[in-house]
Scaffold this active site. Structure first.
Site, mmCIF file in Angstrom:
data_model
loop_
_atom_site.group_PDB
_atom_site.id
_atom_site.type_symbol
_atom_site.label_atom_id
_atom_site.label_comp_id
_atom_site.label_asym_id
_atom_site.label_seq_id
_atom_site.Cartn_x
_atom_site.Cartn_y
_atom_site.Cartn_z
ATOM 1 N N GLU A 1 25.985 10.590 -45.784
ATOM 2 C CA GLU A 1 26.970 10.776 -46.863
ATOM 3 C C GLU A 1 27.844 9.524 -47.013
ATOM 4 O O GLU A 1 28.148 9.098 -48.133
ATOM 5 C CB GLU A 1 27.849 12.004 -46.572
ATOM 6 C CG GLU A 1 28.830 12.260 -47.701
ATOM 7 C CD GLU A 1 29.816 13.373 -47.383
ATOM 8 O OE1 GLU A 1 29.437 14.371 -46.746
ATOM 9 O OE2 GLU A 1 30.992 13.228 -47.777
ATOM 10 N N SER B 1 27.445 16.942 -38.827
ATOM 11 C CA SER B 1 28.834 16.529 -38.621
ATOM 12 C C SER B 1 29.750 17.738 -38.522
ATOM 13 O O SER B 1 30.581 17.842 -37.623
ATOM 14 C CB SER B 1 29.267 15.622 -39.776
ATOM 15 O OG SER B 1 30.635 15.364 -39.719
ATOM 16 N N ASN B 2 29.577 18.697 -39.429
ATOM 17 C CA ASN B 2 30.556 19.803 -39.407
ATOM 18 C C ASN B 2 30.359 20.701 -38.189
ATOM 19 O O ASN B 2 31.315 21.293 -37.691
ATOM 20 C CB ASN B 2 30.595 20.543 -40.753
ATOM 21 C CG ASN B 2 29.425 21.441 -40.956
ATOM 22 O OD1 ASN B 2 29.408 22.530 -40.403
ATOM 23 N ND2 ASN B 2 28.440 21.001 -41.728
#
Ligand code: SF4
Length: 332
Positions: free
Chosen positions: A141, A238-239
């Site tokens: 991202e 990532s989250n």
């Protein structure tokens, strides 16, 4: 497997409990991206190429690969004229150009909330700001967003990076962020930036998306009251990784990330009565069910859901796919 939690009962000294965070699991952007590949496989037939992992979950990627998706790192690996899906994390404009040059049929499954950050980057660049992007180096991202404003955007990973920032005009600095960061850590980084650049311009709205925020809030509410937090999610998500950090910061005695139930370790359960379970935004619910099943086998009862927010957001499929689906329906 789970029931809604009413008023929590007081547990006896030895009684075990499992609390299941809600919201958890699939967000609207992941749901859309996975359905995009499924529908593309059905409509065009395999193989359908996918640039990078469509979403950061090993099980989802393996499942789609079994159904005929071919995952590639670069478009040079895609034969000319083939169909390629861009992942939920977004791509830089140069990738769109390359797809055109190679005459690929591109379907863009970039999450609309990532697209929103791309638009903000373009606008700040047009207005001649130096843009500070808070995020993690190497994340797809981040690469896509940085590609929207080459020469105008620089990455800031933590407050420690702030002293090293070089800008053309301290009065024309703005910031943006990756959508899947820790809310608290990002605020700390923004504060450090603002101390150096008091005229710092904020993005028009939160870049950390609703799904990331809701899942962090849900695990925060549970963490301090349990002995162990299990976060289901892949290591490159990532989250999911942030959920482990947030749980620990919120007071969890221990917190671990597992891709699935097979990664759970016996030694994590010494003296553990209360377990909280959650999952990252790219995790199918069946993997959470597997974890709950294993907890049940270890003597932990049915999970009680602790709901901290409602989610109803849904995104339309990418326009290229909608157009072809409509044409196929008209032909049949
Ligand atoms: Fe979109 Fe947020 Fe889901 Fe990423 S985590 S795909 S930004 S909704």
């Amino acid at each position: 497997m789970s029931t809604d939690l009413g008023t929590p009962r007081v547990l006896s000294e030895t009684e075990k409990a499992v609390l299941l965070a809600s919201p958890r699991g699939y967000c609207a952007g992941v749901d859309r991206a996975v359905i995009t590949v499924e529908q593309a496989l059905e409509l065009y037939g395999p193989p359908v190429y996918v640039r990078k992992e469509i979403v950061h979950n090993k099980h989802v990627v393996d499942d789609l690969r079994d159904r005929g998706a071919i995952f590639v790192d670069e478009l040079t690996e895609v034969p000319e004229g083939s169909t390629v899906v861009f992942s939920a994390h977004g791509v830089a404009p140069t990738v769109h150009q390359e797809a055109e040059q190679r005459r690929l049929k591109a379907i863009d499954a970039t999450c609309p909330l990532v697209t929103k950050v791309h638009q903000e980057a373009r606008r700040f660049a047009r207005e001649d700001f130096d843009i500070l992007l808070i995020g993690h180096a190497g994340h797809e991202e981040v690469e896509g967003t940085m590609g929207e404003a080459p020469g105008r955007i620089q990455l800031v990973e933590s407050p420690e990076d702030v002293d090293r920032i070089v800008v053309r005009d301290p009065a024309r600095v703005s910031w943006l962020s990756q959508t899947t960061l820790s809310v608290d850590e990002t605020l700390a980084t923004v504060e450090a930036i603002r101390e150096r650049f008091p005229e710092l311009i904020d993005p028009p709205s939160d870049d950390i998306c609703y799904a990331t925020q809701n899942r962090q809030l849900a695990v925060k509410e549970l963490a301090a009251g349990v002995d162990l937090v299990l976060v289901v999610g892949s290591g490159n998500s990532s989250n999911s990784v942030r959920l482990v950090e947030v749980a620990k910061e919120a007071g969890a005695r221990t917190a671990y990330r597992v891709d699935d139930a097979s990664e759970i370790q016996d030694e994590w359960f010494d003296g553990v009565r209360r377990v909280a379970v959650t999952s990252g935004a790219s995790v199918p619910e069946r993997l959470v069910d597997g974890v709950l099943l294993q907890l049940a086998e270890r003597g932990y009862p049915d999970a009680r859901v602790v709901r901290s927010a409602e989610e109803s957001l849904m995104f339309a499929l990418p326009k290229e796919l909608r157009r072809d689906l409509k044409a196929a329906t008209a032909r049949s």
